[in-house]
Design an enzyme around this catalytic site. Sequence first.
Site, short mmCIF file in Angstrom:
data_model
loop_
_atom_site.label_atom_id
_atom_site.label_comp_id
_atom_site.label_asym_id
_atom_site.label_seq_id
_atom_site.Cartn_x
_atom_site.Cartn_y
_atom_site.Cartn_z
N THR A 163 0.85 -1.19 0.00
CA THR A 163 0.00 0.00 0.00
C THR A 163 0.88 1.24 0.00
O THR A 163 0.69 2.17 -0.79
CB THR A 163 -0.93 0.00 1.23
N ASN A 179 -5.31 -9.67 -7.88
CA ASN A 179 -5.42 -10.34 -6.59
C ASN A 179 -6.74 -11.09 -6.41
O ASN A 179 -6.88 -11.85 -5.46
CB ASN A 179 -5.23 -9.34 -5.45
N GLN A 217 1.13 -9.78 -6.43
CA GLN A 217 0.66 -11.16 -6.57
C GLN A 217 1.51 -11.97 -7.55
O GLN A 217 1.53 -13.19 -7.49
CB GLN A 217 -0.81 -11.17 -7.03
N ALA A 267 6.01 -8.42 1.49
CA ALA A 267 6.54 -9.68 2.01
C ALA A 267 5.45 -10.68 2.37
O ALA A 267 5.62 -11.88 2.17
CB ALA A 267 7.42 -9.40 3.24
N CYS A 274 -10.15 -6.61 1.83
CA CYS A 274 -10.42 -5.27 2.35
C CYS A 274 -11.87 -4.84 2.18
O CYS A 274 -12.35 -3.97 2.87
CB CYS A 274 -9.51 -4.26 1.66
C1 LIG Z 1 -2.21 -7.32 -0.74
C2 LIG Z 1 -2.10 -6.40 -1.91
C3 LIG Z 1 -1.73 -5.07 -1.76
C4 LIG Z 1 -1.52 -4.43 -0.40
O1 LIG Z 1 -0.34 -4.86 0.17
P1 LIG Z 1 -0.04 -4.53 1.73
O2 LIG Z 1 1.39 -4.89 1.89
O3 LIG Z 1 -0.96 -5.43 2.48
O4 LIG Z 1 -0.30 -3.10 1.95
C5 LIG Z 1 -1.59 -4.29 -2.89
N1 LIG Z 1 -1.81 -4.80 -4.11
C6 LIG Z 1 -2.17 -6.06 -4.30
C7 LIG Z 1 -2.40 -6.57 -5.68
C8 LIG Z 1 -2.34 -6.91 -3.21
O5 LIG Z 1 -2.73 -8.17 -3.41
#
Ligand SMILES: *Cc1c(COP(=O)(O)O)cnc(C)c1O
Length: 381
Positions: free
Chosen positions: A71, A150, A178, A199, A325
């Site tokens: 994020t 995702n 992803q 990570a 989310c």
């Molecule tokens: C999980 C995800 C995020 C967010 O990542 P965080 O490290 O949890 O903030 C952003 N983009 C995609 C495609 C995700 O799957």
Amino acid sequence: MIYLDHHATTPCDARVLEVMRPFFTEKFGNAASKQHAFGWAANDAVEQARRQVAALIGAGSKDVIFTSGATEANNLAIKGAAKARQGERDHLVTVGTEHQAVLDPMKRLEREGWRLTVLPVDRLGRIELAALEQAITPRTALVSVMAANNEIGVLQPIKAAAALTHAQGAWFHTDAVQAVGKVPFDVEALDVDFASLTAHKVYGPKGVGALYVRRNKRGVTLAAQLDGGGHERGLRSGTLNVPGIVGFGQAAEIARGELTEEAGRTLALRDRLLNALEATTDGMTVNGALDARLPGNLNVSFEGIDGAALLVGLDDIAVSSGAACTAAEPSHVLVALGLSKDRALASLRFGIGRTTTAEEVEYAAAKVADVVTRLRALSPV
Ligand SMILES: *Cc1c(COP(=O)(O)O)cnc(C)c1O
């Protein structure tokens, strides 16, 4: 409980936790402490992790900026690139199926006066390159297209999209969260300018991620979004999360070493799940292209089923109907594919991961078939 939600997060691999542990206790130094051995040890460990993460994506280690997750990496890339080009260019391009951590920074910039083009996708979830080419102009500062979705696992044509972007002098960002560690992803082969990673989607800890930032090409640069001690080439100030970064490095190294084997195994399990569902459940469709897709992803929807009741019925299987989310709303990704609200809600995203077994997949398929049959008997549509 059977865990089939590896797109939301993954468990921290035991091998990762083991290398992290000393960095909470005896090796607790601040990586920015340059005047004693505690700091040097922490800094050495961070630099090793930077090389490990860089190796996973084919980057030079100086191009990797550690963040608190994807994020933050997405926000830094999008707001930082826009700010760096403000006054020179005034237009941004992204895609309707992006993660909120891309769409929301883009929308904020739009409210601040940037022009924003949000491209549609086809019924299989892929962007159309002709439409992308038309959208990009000499006023475009940044184009952001995710590498793998995702929810539906669909892979976008990143190399071609980056080339179209660069033809107009714009910069190219990809949310590669992803894709990385699941399918080959190389920043040089793809020629991307920015790539976001995290990570916890590759069996590392939560709260640590990275932004790949290209150097010495196309004038690529960023305006920092956090000011302070000037860490991370001045692009991301703040004391580094040393244990988390060490864990990310180890997770990246494991992912690199096991990618081919793991992709083959998760793909076989995904096909097994799909075949078992198709054999037992009518009125089911696969959402998104099957041929250009993450190996461990399956997203399906069911005719004539109440989505909430379906999830309640699957009480011992951890799956989701959309992104973690935004669960109660129909998925914006499935709506972008053209699914109705009800059909989008009657969808399941399966994420098969490192520890998933054939028995788990067979059990999940049988359970889904059972719940779908029961719900249809209760309320025939
Ligand atoms: C999980 C995800 C995020 C967010 O990542 P965080 O490290 O949890 O903030 C952003 N983009 C995609 C495609 C995700 O799957």
